[in-house]
Design a protein around this motif. Structure first.
Motif, PDB file in Angstrom:
ATOM      1  N   LEU A 109      32.575  44.964  39.236  1.00  0.00           N
ATOM      2  CA  LEU A 109      32.688  43.534  38.950  1.00  0.00           C
ATOM      3  C   LEU A 109      32.098  42.754  40.116  1.00  0.00           C
ATOM      4  N   LEU A 110      31.226  41.783  39.820  1.00  0.00           N
ATOM      5  CA  LEU A 110      30.589  40.979  40.858  1.00  0.00           C
ATOM      6  C   LEU A 110      30.558  39.533  40.391  1.00  0.00           C
ATOM      7  N   ALA A 111      30.900  38.604  41.275  1.00  0.00           N
ATOM      8  CA  ALA A 111      30.989  37.212  40.839  1.00  0.00           C
ATOM      9  C   ALA A 111      30.763  36.263  41.999  1.00  0.00           C
ATOM     10  N   ASP A 112      30.375  35.034  41.655  1.00  0.00           N
ATOM     11  CA  ASP A 112      30.382  33.919  42.586  1.00  0.00           C
ATOM     12  C   ASP A 112      30.962  32.717  41.828  1.00  0.00           C
ATOM     13  N   THR A 113      30.848  31.524  42.377  1.00  0.00           N
ATOM     14  CA  THR A 113      31.476  30.372  41.727  1.00  0.00           C
ATOM     15  C   THR A 113      30.742  29.927  40.469  1.00  0.00           C
ATOM     16  N   LYS A 114      29.530  30.459  40.252  1.00  0.00           N
ATOM     17  CA  LYS A 114      28.735  30.063  39.089  1.00  0.00           C
ATOM     18  C   LYS A 114      28.847  31.029  37.926  1.00  0.00           C
ATOM     19  N   GLU A 115      28.961  32.344  38.240  1.00  0.00           N
ATOM     20  CA  GLU A 115      28.887  33.326  37.160  1.00  0.00           C
ATOM     21  C   GLU A 115      29.490  34.655  37.584  1.00  0.00           C
ATOM     22  N   ALA A 116      29.783  35.479  36.572  1.00  0.00           N
ATOM     23  CA  ALA A 116      30.296  36.831  36.810  1.00  0.00           C
ATOM     24  C   ALA A 116      29.367  37.836  36.146  1.00  0.00           C
ATOM     25  N   TRP A 117      29.207  38.992  36.796  1.00  0.00           N
ATOM     26  CA  TRP A 117      28.397  40.085  36.281  1.00  0.00           C
ATOM     27  C   TRP A 117      29.245  41.346  36.223  1.00  0.00           C
ATOM     28  N   TYR A 118      28.905  42.184  35.260  1.00  0.00           N
ATOM     29  CA  TYR A 118      29.541  43.489  35.160  1.00  0.00           C
ATOM     30  C   TYR A 118      28.449  44.546  35.130  1.00  0.00           C
ATOM     31  N   MET A 119      28.581  45.562  35.975  1.00  0.00           N
ATOM     32  CA  MET A 119      27.546  46.577  36.165  1.00  0.00           C
ATOM     33  C   MET A 119      28.114  47.963  35.926  1.00  0.00           C
ATOM     34  N   GLU A 120      27.336  48.825  35.277  1.00  0.00           N
ATOM     35  CA  GLU A 120      27.719  50.227  35.099  1.00  0.00           C
ATOM     36  C   GLU A 120      26.643  51.148  35.656  1.00  0.00           C
ATOM     37  N   ILE A 121      27.079  52.151  36.392  1.00  0.00           N
ATOM     38  CA  ILE A 121      26.198  53.203  36.899  1.00  0.00           C
ATOM     39  C   ILE A 121      26.409  54.416  36.012  1.00  0.00           C
ATOM     40  N   LEU A 172      37.311  31.989  41.490  1.00  0.00           N
ATOM     41  CA  LEU A 172      36.201  31.369  42.215  1.00  0.00           C
ATOM     42  C   LEU A 172      35.976  29.988  41.628  1.00  0.00           C
ATOM     43  N   ARG A 173      36.291  28.946  42.437  1.00  0.00           N
ATOM     44  CA  ARG A 173      36.360  27.567  41.946  1.00  0.00           C
ATOM     45  C   ARG A 173      35.274  26.715  42.592  1.00  0.00           C
ATOM     46  N   ALA A 174      34.302  26.260  41.829  1.00  0.00           N
ATOM     47  CA  ALA A 174      33.185  25.504  42.375  1.00  0.00           C
ATOM     48  C   ALA A 174      33.584  24.113  42.853  1.00  0.00           C
ATOM     49  N   ASP A 175      34.730  23.599  42.422  1.00  0.00           N
ATOM     50  CA  ASP A 175      35.114  22.230  42.753  1.00  0.00           C
ATOM     51  C   ASP A 175      35.893  22.127  44.063  1.00  0.00           C
ATOM     52  N   MET A 176      36.085  23.237  44.765  1.00  0.00           N
ATOM     53  CA  MET A 176      36.798  23.218  46.042  1.00  0.00           C
ATOM     54  C   MET A 176      35.804  23.272  47.209  1.00  0.00           C
ATOM     55  N   PRO A 177      36.220  22.850  48.417  1.00  0.00           N
ATOM     56  CA  PRO A 177      35.362  23.014  49.587  1.00  0.00           C
ATOM     57  C   PRO A 177      34.989  24.488  49.783  1.00  0.00           C
ATOM     58  N   LYS A 178      33.843  24.729  50.391  1.00  0.00           N
ATOM     59  CA  LYS A 178      33.259  26.068  50.444  1.00  0.00           C
ATOM     60  C   LYS A 178      34.244  27.144  50.885  1.00  0.00           C
ATOM     61  N   GLU A 179      34.944  26.931  51.988  1.00  0.00           N
ATOM     62  CA  GLU A 179      35.837  27.962  52.521  1.00  0.00           C
ATOM     63  C   GLU A 179      37.105  28.145  51.682  1.00  0.00           C
ATOM     64  N   LEU A 180      37.326  27.250  50.740  1.00  0.00           N
ATOM     65  CA  LEU A 180      38.534  27.300  49.907  1.00  0.00           C
ATOM     66  C   LEU A 180      38.218  27.626  48.449  1.00  0.00           C
ATOM     67  N   GLN A 181      36.972  27.969  48.182  1.00  0.00           N
ATOM     68  CA  GLN A 181      36.565  28.183  46.792  1.00  0.00           C
ATOM     69  C   GLN A 181      37.130  29.455  46.183  1.00  0.00           C
ATOM     70  N   VAL A 182      37.383  30.467  47.000  1.00  0.00           N
ATOM     71  CA  VAL A 182      37.938  31.714  46.478  1.00  0.00           C
ATOM     72  C   VAL A 182      39.437  31.751  46.761  1.00  0.00           C
ATOM     73  N   LEU A 183      40.208  31.859  45.697  1.00  0.00           N
ATOM     74  CA  LEU A 183      41.650  32.034  45.821  1.00  0.00           C
ATOM     75  C   LEU A 183      41.989  33.433  45.318  1.00  0.00           C
TER      76      LEU A 183
END
Length: 496
Positions: free
Chosen positions: A180-192, A341-352
């Motif tokens: 599982l990989l994500a940022d505040t804009k989108e999430a991706w799911y990868m399989e090997i 991952l919340r885009a509306d928070m300040p950068k250092e507080l975006q990940v809860l």
């Protein structure tokens, strides 16, 4: 949260799960931002292990410049060229992950300063035909290493996918895994899926994805490079080695080509996860494959994620199936994490981060702003695989163990405590976010200091509360062993 679901660690589903011989484990939920209750991108996972007792510790790796030619090296032989600057990131490492005794750090999940979050991995079987066509590589990418080289380098979720994919293509993979990989804009799911082949899909913003330990990616268009990334020549490789009877690159079935579809160990959980989040959709149990993405009946909250990752089969069709013995949160779950991952928070507080230790059925999700944390609380630095009284893991693990001695009596006690404390965290979170956001606009450093103190305080509060529960349960258990005397015997004892 509903008590009957939050007690899976104490219920019949757990007792039957003790008998399973499977070593691979983990269950995951990924939610697009338009499908979540507060507009956050969410990735979450139970980290299940092969044994019950295995501690984890939180580590913070500071940003640093590297030496020319420096490599990021791992015990299995994997080596990745270090970037000029290693980004700050957090990891949840095995208790012995930084020692020579370990196979690797097994940091499992973390987030970096660019608010890229990685959870690795859901272990997955590769079918014999795929293994033969493209054998695994002992010195290739494995679960023990993934967050530890992706997080110091990637500045977006897509970049993380590309980096991990490039490494698998060039150096190989040593395991089949779902990441599982994500940022505040989108999430991706990868399989090997083999020694050098992989695929990744972007989770639609209005949908969710549930993953167990079977490969899930199917019915995707390999030409849709906006939403699908994959190893070079993937369709041709599958066709050449006859891994599918028919290769349709517009509805490509990676899971069937490389994995083992229809395994009850996986599809039971897939059915259950989708049944809980989209109950309006009637699906038969034990289908070969379930839809990759679904729209939830209502927007998904952190409480909903906890409910799913704690769930057993009670109250469903699978409760009547004798060999339905693999629910979500089992006793050998060693930790569960939820990244918002919340885009509306300040950068250092975006990940809860909502972090629980031990089986989530007997633990509390504790909220932390990991990118604002300067200090790691002692409870997240202490402990091994032997019981002690200092670590967060053992505080919750001990309560679960005591409660199992008398589930009918202690289960409601544990559930009431869990619902009260976790409910308070969930209830107050929006207010805390609002206050920190307002303070950040006036004084960023003061806001980050407050967020650090608040995060550490949540851990200390939860751990101390777990110790209090342990004390109460142990006191009651010792009383229960008292011999019951007749009035005459009791009077005689008093007279002695």
């Amino acid at each position: 949260m509903q008590a009957k679901l939050s007690l899976s660690v104490l219920g019949a589903a757990l007792l039957t799960a003790f008998a399973t011989d499977y070593a691979i484990a983990c269950s995951s939920v990924v939610v697009g931002k338009n499908a979540s209750a507060d507009g956050a991108v969410i990735i979450s996972r139970n980290e299940d292990y092969t044994i019950n007792n295995w501690n984890k510790k939180l580590v913070i790796h500071p940003r640093r410049d590297t030496d020319k030619g420096e490599m990021i090296s791992f015990k299995n032989g994997l080596k990745v060229t270090a970037p000029q600057t290693m980004l700050r990131y957090t990891g949840l490492m095995d208790w012995n992950g930084d020692t020579t005794a370990a196979d690797g750090p097994y940091e499992e999940r973390g987030v970096n300063e660019f608010n890229v979050a990685v959870s690795a991995t859901n272990s997955m079987d590769i079918n014999d035909a795929a293994k033969k066509a493209d054998p695994l590589v002992d010195s290739g990418v494995i679960e023990a290493d993934i967050p530890s080289f992706v997080l110091p380098m990637a500045k977006s979720a897509r970049e993380a996918v590309e980096l991990l994919g490039k490494t698998v293509t060039e150096q190989g993979a040593g395991e089949g895994n779902g990441i599982l990989l994500a940022d505040t804009k989108e999430a991706w799911y990868m399989e090997i899926g083999s020694g050098h082949h992989w695929i990744a899909v972007r989770v639609p913003q209005d949908k969710y994805l549930f993953v167990a330990n079977g490969m899930r990616i199917h019915d995707v268009n390999l030409a849709d490079h906006e939403n699908v990334l994959s190893s070079p020549g993937l369709a041709d490789f599958v066709a050449k080695n006859k891994l599918l009877d028919h290769v349709d690159s517009k509805r490509f079935n990676f899971a069937k080509a490389f994995g083992s579809v229809g395994d009850r160990y996986n599809v039971d959980r897939e059915w259950l996860g989708q049944h809980m989040l989209t109950p309006s959709l009637a699906q038969k149990v034990r289908e070969q494959q379930y839809p990759l993405f679904l729209t939830p009946d209502r927007k998904v909250s952190v409480a909903d994620i906890g409910r799913v990752l704690r769930a057993n089969f009670q109250g469903t069709e699978l409760a009547q199936v004798k060999d339905a013995d693999r629910p979500m949160g089992v006793d050998r779950t060693i930790e569960t994490h939820v990244f918002e991952l919340r885009a509306d928070m300040p950068k250092e507080l975006q990940v809860l981060t909502w972090q629980a230790f031990g089986s989530p059925g007997a633990a509390v999700f504790m909220p932390m702003y990991e990118n604002a944390m300067k200090d790691v609380p002692s409870a997240l630095r202490a402990g091994t695989d032997v019981y002690e009284g200092q670590s967060a893991y053992w505080a919750f693990r001990a309560d679960a163990t005591l409660a199992q001695t008398n589930p009918g009596k202690y289960g409601p006690v544990l559930a009431g405590w869990q619902n009260h404390l976790e409910g308070a965290f969930l209830q107050h979170q929006s207010m805390v976010d609002h206050q920190l956001k307002k303070l950040y606009a006036q004084n960023p450093q003061a806001a980050l200091a407050e967020a650090n103190q608040w995060s550490n305080g949540n851990v200390l509060t939860a751990v101390q509360s777990a110790h209090d529960v342990f004390q109460s349960l142990m006191t009651d258990m010792t009383k229960s062993t008292e011999k019951k005397y007749t009035p005459a015997e009791l009077e005689k004892i008093k007279a002695l």
